[in-house]
Design a protein around this motif. Sequence first.
Motif, PDB file in Angstrom:
ATOM      1  N   GLU A 125       3.132 -11.293  -8.070  1.00 29.27           N
ATOM      2  CA  GLU A 125       4.049 -11.500  -9.191  1.00 29.27           C
ATOM      3  C   GLU A 125       5.303 -10.641  -9.038  1.00 29.27           C
ATOM      4  O   GLU A 125       6.406 -11.058  -9.388  1.00 29.27           O
ATOM      5  CB  GLU A 125       3.342 -11.167 -10.512  1.00 29.27           C
ATOM      6  CG  GLU A 125       4.203 -11.372 -11.750  1.00 29.27           C
ATOM      7  CD  GLU A 125       3.478 -11.018 -13.029  1.00 29.27           C
ATOM      8  OE1 GLU A 125       4.164 -10.900 -14.069  1.00 29.27           O
ATOM      9  OE2 GLU A 125       2.239 -10.843 -13.009  1.00 29.27           O
ATOM     10  N   VAL A 126       5.133  -9.412  -8.545  1.00 28.65           N
ATOM     11  CA  VAL A 126       6.258  -8.529  -8.227  1.00 28.65           C
ATOM     12  C   VAL A 126       6.296  -8.364  -6.718  1.00 28.65           C
ATOM     13  O   VAL A 126       5.276  -8.069  -6.097  1.00 28.65           O
ATOM     14  CB  VAL A 126       6.110  -7.158  -8.919  1.00 28.65           C
ATOM     15  CG1 VAL A 126       7.143  -6.174  -8.386  1.00 28.65           C
ATOM     16  CG2 VAL A 126       6.241  -7.296 -10.432  1.00 28.65           C
TER      17      VAL A 126
ATOM     18  N   ALA B 261       9.755  -3.649  -6.325  1.00 22.91           N
ATOM     19  CA  ALA B 261       8.931  -2.473  -6.574  1.00 22.91           C
ATOM     20  C   ALA B 261       9.538  -1.232  -5.920  1.00 22.91           C
ATOM     21  O   ALA B 261       9.512  -0.131  -6.492  1.00 22.91           O
ATOM     22  CB  ALA B 261       7.518  -2.701  -6.048  1.00 22.91           C
ATOM     23  N   GLU B 262      10.112  -1.394  -4.717  1.00 22.12           N
ATOM     24  CA  GLU B 262      10.742  -0.265  -4.039  1.00 22.12           C
ATOM     25  C   GLU B 262      11.944   0.237  -4.826  1.00 22.12           C
ATOM     26  O   GLU B 262      12.188   1.452  -4.898  1.00 22.12           O
ATOM     27  CB  GLU B 262      11.169  -0.694  -2.633  1.00 22.12           C
ATOM     28  CG  GLU B 262      10.006  -0.829  -1.666  1.00 22.12           C
ATOM     29  CD  GLU B 262      10.433  -1.333  -0.293  1.00 22.12           C
ATOM     30  OE1 GLU B 262       9.683  -1.131   0.660  1.00 22.12           O
ATOM     31  OE2 GLU B 262      11.521  -1.964  -0.206  1.00 22.12           O
ATOM     32  N   LYS B 263      12.673  -0.660  -5.447  1.00 17.51           N
ATOM     33  CA  LYS B 263      13.813  -0.265  -6.281  1.00 17.51           C
ATOM     34  C   LYS B 263      13.334   0.557  -7.472  1.00 17.51           C
ATOM     35  O   LYS B 263      13.910   1.604  -7.799  1.00 17.51           O
ATOM     36  CB  LYS B 263      14.573  -1.509  -6.757  1.00 17.51           C
ATOM     37  CG  LYS B 263      15.808  -1.179  -7.583  1.00 17.51           C
ATOM     38  CD  LYS B 263      16.521  -2.446  -8.024  1.00 17.51           C
ATOM     39  CE  LYS B 263      17.725  -2.119  -8.885  1.00 17.51           C
ATOM     40  NZ  LYS B 263      18.417  -3.342  -9.369  1.00 17.51           N
ATOM     41  N   THR B 264      12.279   0.092  -8.121  1.00 17.26           N
ATOM     42  CA  THR B 264      11.710   0.824  -9.252  1.00 17.26           C
ATOM     43  C   THR B 264      11.218   2.187  -8.812  1.00 17.26           C
ATOM     44  O   THR B 264      11.434   3.209  -9.494  1.00 17.26           O
ATOM     45  CB  THR B 264      10.531   0.030  -9.879  1.00 17.26           C
ATOM     46  OG1 THR B 264      11.015  -1.238 -10.303  1.00 17.26           O
ATOM     47  CG2 THR B 264       9.920   0.777 -11.041  1.00 17.26           C
ATOM     48  N   LEU B 265      10.562   2.236  -7.663  1.00 21.79           N
ATOM     49  CA  LEU B 265      10.018   3.489  -7.154  1.00 21.79           C
ATOM     50  C   LEU B 265      11.120   4.510  -6.871  1.00 21.79           C
ATOM     51  O   LEU B 265      10.992   5.692  -7.186  1.00 21.79           O
ATOM     52  CB  LEU B 265       9.221   3.232  -5.874  1.00 21.79           C
ATOM     53  CG  LEU B 265       8.298   4.344  -5.388  1.00 21.79           C
ATOM     54  CD1 LEU B 265       7.185   4.613  -6.392  1.00 21.79           C
ATOM     55  CD2 LEU B 265       7.708   3.991  -4.030  1.00 21.79           C
TER      56      LEU B 265
ATOM     57  N   ALA C  40       0.831  -1.206   0.000  1.00 21.70           N
ATOM     58  CA  ALA C  40       0.000   0.000   0.000  1.00 21.70           C
ATOM     59  C   ALA C  40       0.863   1.253   0.000  1.00 21.70           C
ATOM     60  O   ALA C  40       0.532   2.250  -0.666  1.00 21.70           O
ATOM     61  CB  ALA C  40      -0.928  -0.009   1.210  1.00 21.70           C
ATOM     62  N   SER C  41       1.980   1.221   0.719  1.00 22.81           N
ATOM     63  CA  SER C  41       2.869   2.376   0.798  1.00 22.81           C
ATOM     64  C   SER C  41       3.468   2.720  -0.571  1.00 22.81           C
ATOM     65  O   SER C  41       3.555   3.883  -0.950  1.00 22.81           O
ATOM     66  CB  SER C  41       3.983   2.100   1.810  1.00 22.81           C
ATOM     67  OG  SER C  41       4.898   3.176   1.850  1.00 22.81           O
ATOM     68  N   ILE C  42       3.862   1.695  -1.315  1.00 26.26           N
ATOM     69  CA  ILE C  42       4.438   1.916  -2.646  1.00 26.26           C
ATOM     70  C   ILE C  42       3.404   2.533  -3.584  1.00 26.26           C
ATOM     71  O   ILE C  42       3.671   3.542  -4.253  1.00 26.26           O
ATOM     72  CB  ILE C  42       4.949   0.579  -3.224  1.00 26.26           C
ATOM     73  CG1 ILE C  42       6.162   0.100  -2.438  1.00 26.26           C
ATOM     74  CG2 ILE C  42       5.286   0.710  -4.711  1.00 26.26           C
ATOM     75  CD1 ILE C  42       6.551  -1.339  -2.730  1.00 26.26           C
ATOM     76  N   LEU C  43       2.215   1.952  -3.622  1.00 27.37           N
ATOM     77  CA  LEU C  43       1.179   2.442  -4.519  1.00 27.37           C
ATOM     78  C   LEU C  43       0.680   3.825  -4.081  1.00 27.37           C
ATOM     79  O   LEU C  43       0.392   4.686  -4.925  1.00 27.37           O
ATOM     80  CB  LEU C  43       0.026   1.449  -4.575  1.00 27.37           C
ATOM     81  CG  LEU C  43       0.395   0.084  -5.169  1.00 27.37           C
ATOM     82  CD1 LEU C  43      -0.741  -0.915  -4.969  1.00 27.37           C
ATOM     83  CD2 LEU C  43       0.727   0.213  -6.656  1.00 27.37           C
ATOM     84  N   SER C  44       0.619   4.050  -2.779  1.00 28.94           N
ATOM     85  CA  SER C  44       0.166   5.348  -2.273  1.00 28.94           C
ATOM     86  C   SER C  44       1.183   6.439  -2.574  1.00 28.94           C
ATOM     87  O   SER C  44       0.806   7.594  -2.810  1.00 28.94           O
ATOM     88  CB  SER C  44      -0.100   5.279  -0.770  1.00 28.94           C
ATOM     89  OG  SER C  44      -1.187   4.423  -0.489  1.00 28.94           O
TER      90      SER C  44
END
Length: 423
Positions: free
Chosen positions: A409-410, A415-419, A169-173
Amino acid sequence: MSINFPNKPDNWKVSEFRRIAELRHGYQFRNYDFTSEGIKIFKITQIKGNATVDISSCSYIDPDRLKKFEGFRINKGDILMALTGATIGKIARYTENETILQNYRVGNFFPLDEDVFSKDYLYHFLRSKNFYNQILAGQTQSAQQNIGKEDINKMSILVPPIKEQKSIASILSALDDKIELNLQMNKTLEEMAMAIYKHWFVDFGPFQDGEFVDSELGEIPKGWEVKNIKEIAEVNSKSISKNSKIDIIEYIDIASVGEGLVENIQPILLSEAPSRARRIISDGDIVWSTVRPNRKSRFLALGFNNRTIVSTGFAVTSPKTVPYSFLYPFTCTENFVDYLVSRATGSSYPAVTGKIFEEAKLVVPTQNILEKYNEIAEPLYLQFSKNNMENQTLTQLRDTLLPKLISGEVRVKDAEKTLSEVL
């Protein structure tokens, strides 16, 4: 409704909705409940297609009745869904502080235990295609599509450990917050640009000490002229050829455009594009919907690629002898909107023609004043465009990550690296 999650990590669980969350319906307000002002009622029309809320045009009830409906008050952070009609399944989060009450066909979602199931994670899961596809499968087959509490209760939700839920949720938020920040910045930029335009060319503030002369639009500074748009711009002058060598276009239709904002761009093969996908746009073009002009579906084209095509339902105005920073805010004034609305024909879908745009009259200053004004105004629009382009990238990234994070899947670390590379 049991479904498979092929990418589910071993330590994630699948649960029926009823076991971890609750859907609450609103109150079925009737027409006789409504008043001309008072406490706002949140209906499905307040949920917009880009996961935002618009409470600028609500129905009301008498404030004296608020105590009776306290159980239907929507609080900041609540997760709301349209449960019927064309917008069925559309999700938004209420971020306002204003008191507002929930209408019946709006769903409000709550975890049963936030130590087990995060409200933020629930919000993002409900936005995923995984959940939306379950809605489509479960809606009633009536003339008006509906989804109810019993249908929702049977649906499946993928439940990671609570720590991982919060990380997802933190990544998407974080992406949502950056997108929202850019939108707020753009609102401020547009307000600044409009204020400068009105000060210079409506109130004539910097020119009050000069000489004024009469014109068909009232008194104007000496040396300025009244012209129609046809004299300073071209309308609908560029169309893509059916024999174009472009394979894939970026298509924008009327439903994808809000007030000053493009909400969705659809990549599509030119050979498969609808017949209305014909108007080419270039930097500086002013794109206005000719259908229902009261909705103000318009945008300024800046930063789009040369494969961007809009529907023939738009009038595309290309400035020639004036900067776009002058002509665009003119088309955003209430006077211009009223001009279009008063000339629209048709009962169900009132519309105007390109000729109506060409005939619109405005006061045009001298060239040296236009140049001085453009030096001030153009940077505001360029920053606006930069924010819009960034939002398109961020939205694409969020929409790509959302289903992959929600399904497992991810994983969070990737995802944090991409962010970190984007923000």
